[in-house]
Design a protein around this motif. Structure first.
Motif, PDB file in Angstrom:
ATOM      1  N   LEU A  47      68.700  10.217   6.671  1.00  0.00           N
ATOM      2  CA  LEU A  47      67.552   9.712   7.409  1.00  0.00           C
ATOM      3  C   LEU A  47      66.282   9.677   6.560  1.00  0.00           C
ATOM      4  CD1 LEU A  47      67.911  11.184  11.025  1.00  0.00           C
ATOM      5  CD2 LEU A  47      68.778   9.028  10.071  1.00  0.00           C
ATOM      6  N   TYR A 101      69.396   7.127  16.232  1.00  0.00           N
ATOM      7  CA  TYR A 101      70.492   7.818  15.557  1.00  0.00           C
ATOM      8  C   TYR A 101      70.965   8.998  16.408  1.00  0.00           C
ATOM      9  CZ  TYR A 101      73.268   9.741  11.748  1.00  0.00           C
ATOM     10  OH  TYR A 101      74.306  10.199  10.979  1.00  0.00           O
ATOM     11  N   SER A 117      70.872  14.670  10.651  1.00  0.00           N
ATOM     12  CA  SER A 117      71.217  13.642   9.675  1.00  0.00           C
ATOM     13  C   SER A 117      72.601  13.912   9.102  1.00  0.00           C
ATOM     14  CB  SER A 117      70.186  13.623   8.537  1.00  0.00           C
ATOM     15  OG  SER A 117      70.478  12.607   7.591  1.00  0.00           O
ATOM     16  N   HIS A 141      69.401   0.950   8.815  1.00  0.00           N
ATOM     17  CA  HIS A 141      69.430   2.084   7.884  1.00  0.00           C
ATOM     18  C   HIS A 141      69.630   1.597   6.458  1.00  0.00           C
ATOM     19  CE1 HIS A 141      73.840   1.913   7.407  1.00  0.00           C
ATOM     20  NE2 HIS A 141      73.707   2.831   6.453  1.00  0.00           N
TER      21      HIS A 141
END
Length: 598
Positions: free
Chosen positions: A304, A338, A344, A286
């Protein structure tokens, strides 16, 4: 009149500040921003009375607060304008009680120094001096201005970083330095294209501002803005290191890079992608919320859309070499792994978690673009495409309500906390909003990412419904708010935004010109070129006298929000090229083809 040669007005040495700045920066609405094209690592900004923050040795480090011409100990009020439409040379006209002056600013391409050419006139003899306030590091000011009271004077002062730097810059003479400085920018612009649709002066300024936001020690590291708005400048509990605009945000860097690709500076975008992948990307794949220009993470929340940004940018650059693909695979795998993705921790406005149509659009498009790169390398990409297809099918079910308070329905929400848009789940918007709000009552123009990135058609019924709802709820004075009850802005009486108030205080987010640019890209896809062209003019109308574009406007003028904002300048550049082409230049064709959204 007698001019004294190289009179040292001030030499200041300070201990570098490791934690909190001891000096509060000036207001964030900068009137000019300049640096040499290449060369020395020094950048200047201009405020309302003269030089405001000078950055050195990099764009995350404000070295000085201000450097002003004083007349009998008092500053004048400045009006800023470009002195050369094809370089970042700026002129300020200062006026005071019975006097006026003209100052022209450049940096020395050969060393870390800012120079100001000064001509002064007064009705009676006045004493001139230079007020210089450092922040970090060591700086020196040298001047050829007279020290005795005068009615007229012509001279130069230089702010330098390093032993003898100011004196050496001054010794070259302002005219020689200014010519070299201008030649660098002229050569840069000569190598680029210009769209027919844009205002020439603002377009050239926008491209130069975007180029100037790239750090010279860390290639590809482009900051969001050389400014410190509101409490980010004075509240050390909120911003111990004076931020976060003088930091690198993957989101902003992506928008700037796609604008620069359109403008013909592909090399900028190549450096930006390398910075994202080699400096910003974390071991798990990330990209952090933001970093310093050296890649050090500052804010650590996960967005995200920012992790998807290098996947999209690599596709635009057709970067399929093994090293790049290995980096991209880490980001793509992070998206797939994730927890509860595409949920997110933050959406693109950085203060809410949940299911966001804009975030989902970025993730879907990023995965499809990455899959295309893999397939053209002969690799299997099925698992990335399977996730993208599922998220594309489910985005309405996660984020479009049929039971909300507005019509027509269904319409997209800013976020849902639970992926259940028909439920009245409440949350607090933050930024000094006093009460929780039903998620079905909060809308945001950012849903248009679904269209611009090729995930949904412009004439999709839910998209068209949401356009109508957003216009009814968020459009004002010809521009748009970020979302319902946005609190990121000044108080009603103009005091700066903060979140650490001794007593509860409401703040009000104003109107964002960059959203007009995004609406213009949508209108092109909807077949309304005339409205899209008007959006370009609307963005241009927000420029100040120095042609800097702001983050926020109110009553037709920029607020004290971050100015210049690179993202706004990038949106102007990108919409101009999109108008010339007849469709958004950033829309990835591979996503459009997959989902039939042409």
């Amino acid at each position: 009149m007698r001019i004294l040669a190289l009179v040292v007005l001030l030499l200041v040495a300070v201990t570098p500040v490791a934690h909190a700045a001891e000096v509060v920066p000036l207001p964030a609405d900068k009137q000019g921003f300049g640096t040499a094209r290449g060369g020395s690592p020094v950048w200047f900004t201009l405020g309302h009375q003269g030089l405001s923050e000078i950055f050195h040795p990099d764009l995350s480090t404000p070295a000085t607060r201000e450097t002003r011409l004083l007349v009998d100990g008092k500053p004048g009020a400045a009006r800023t304008e470009p002195a050369d439409d094809r370089s970042l040379t700026f002129r300020q006209r200062l006026r005071g009680d019975g006097w006026h002056a003209v100052l022209t600013y450049v940096t020395d391409p050969q060393r870390a120094a800012v120079l100001a050419d000064v001509e002064f006139w007064s009705q009676r003899p006045r004493k001139l001096s230079i007020d210089h306030v450092p922040m970090k590091g060591t700086s020196a000011v040298e001047s050829t201005l007279p020290t005795e009271p005068v009615r007229h004077a012509r001279g130069t002062f230089a702010v330098g970083f390093g032993d003898g730097v100011a004196r050496a810059a001054l010794g070259r003479g302002f005219d020689a330095v200014a010519r070299e400085y201008a030649r660098g920018w002229h050569a840069y612009l000569d190598g680029l294209k210009r769209p027919r649709s844009a205002d020439r002066r603002l377009y050239d300024m926008s491209v130069m501002v975007l180029a100037a936001t790239e750090d010279k020690t860390h290639p590809g590291a482009s900051i969001a803005s050389p400014s410190f708005p509101w409490a980010f400048g004075f509240d050390r509990r909120l911003a111990p290191e004076l931020g976060p605009y003088a930091l690198v945000w993957p989101r902003d860097l992506y928008h700037v890079s796609t604008a620069m690709i359109a403008a013909g500076d592909r090399a900028f975008a190549v450096r930006a992608l390398d910075f994202m992948l080699r400096e910003q990307q974390q071991p798990d794949g990330h990209l952090p919320q933001n970093t310093r220009v050296d890649g050090t993470p500052v804010w650590l929340k996960v967005q995200l859309d920012q992790t998807a940004a290098p996947l999209l940018l690599a596709w635009h650059l057709d970067r399929r070499d093994k090293s790049t693909v290995d980096f991209l695979r880490r980001s793509a795998d992070f998206l797939l792994g994730y927890p509860n993705a595409p949920f997110s921790e933050q959406e693109r406005w950085e203060n809410q978690d949940g299911y966001s149509p804009a975030t989902i659009a970025s993730a879907v498009a990023g995965l499809v673009c990455f899959a295309d790169l893999l397939q053209r390398n002969g690799e299997n990409a099925d698992r990335y495409l399977a996730a993208a297809d599922e998220w594309q099918r489910r985005v309405e079910g996660w984020t479009a309500t049929t039971t909300g308070p507005y019509t027509p329905k269904p319409y997209y929400l800013r976020v849902t906390k639970d992926g259940k848009p028909d439920q009245g789940t409440k949350y607090n918007l933050g930024d000094n909003n006093p009460a929780d709000i039903d998620q079905r009552a909060v809308v945001d123009p950012s849903f248009l990412e679904l269209v611009r990135l090729g995930v949904k058609r412009a004439d999709d019924p839910v998209v068209r419904n949401t356009v109508a709802v957003v216009d009814a709820q968020l459009k004002e004075q010809g521009y748009w708010h970020r979302f319902t009850q946005d609190g990121y802005g000044e108080t009603a009486d103009g005091r700066p935004w903060n979140i650490n108030w001794p007593t509860p205080t409401r703040t009000y987010g104003r109107l964002w010109p960059l959203l007009s640019g995004e609406r213009g890209e949508y209108e092109l896809l909807a077949g309304d070129r005339a409205s899209a062209a008007q959006r370009l003019r609307d963005v241009a109308a927000t420029a100040n006298s120095g042609l800097m574009l702001p983050e926020q406007v109110w009553n037709g003028r920029g607020t004290t929000s971050a100015t210049p904002l690179a993202w706004t300048h990038a949106q102007y550049v990108r919409l101009a090229w999109s108008l010339d082409r007849g469709e958004p230049v950033e829309r990835p064709a591979v996503v459009v083809k997959r989902y039939g959204t042409s």
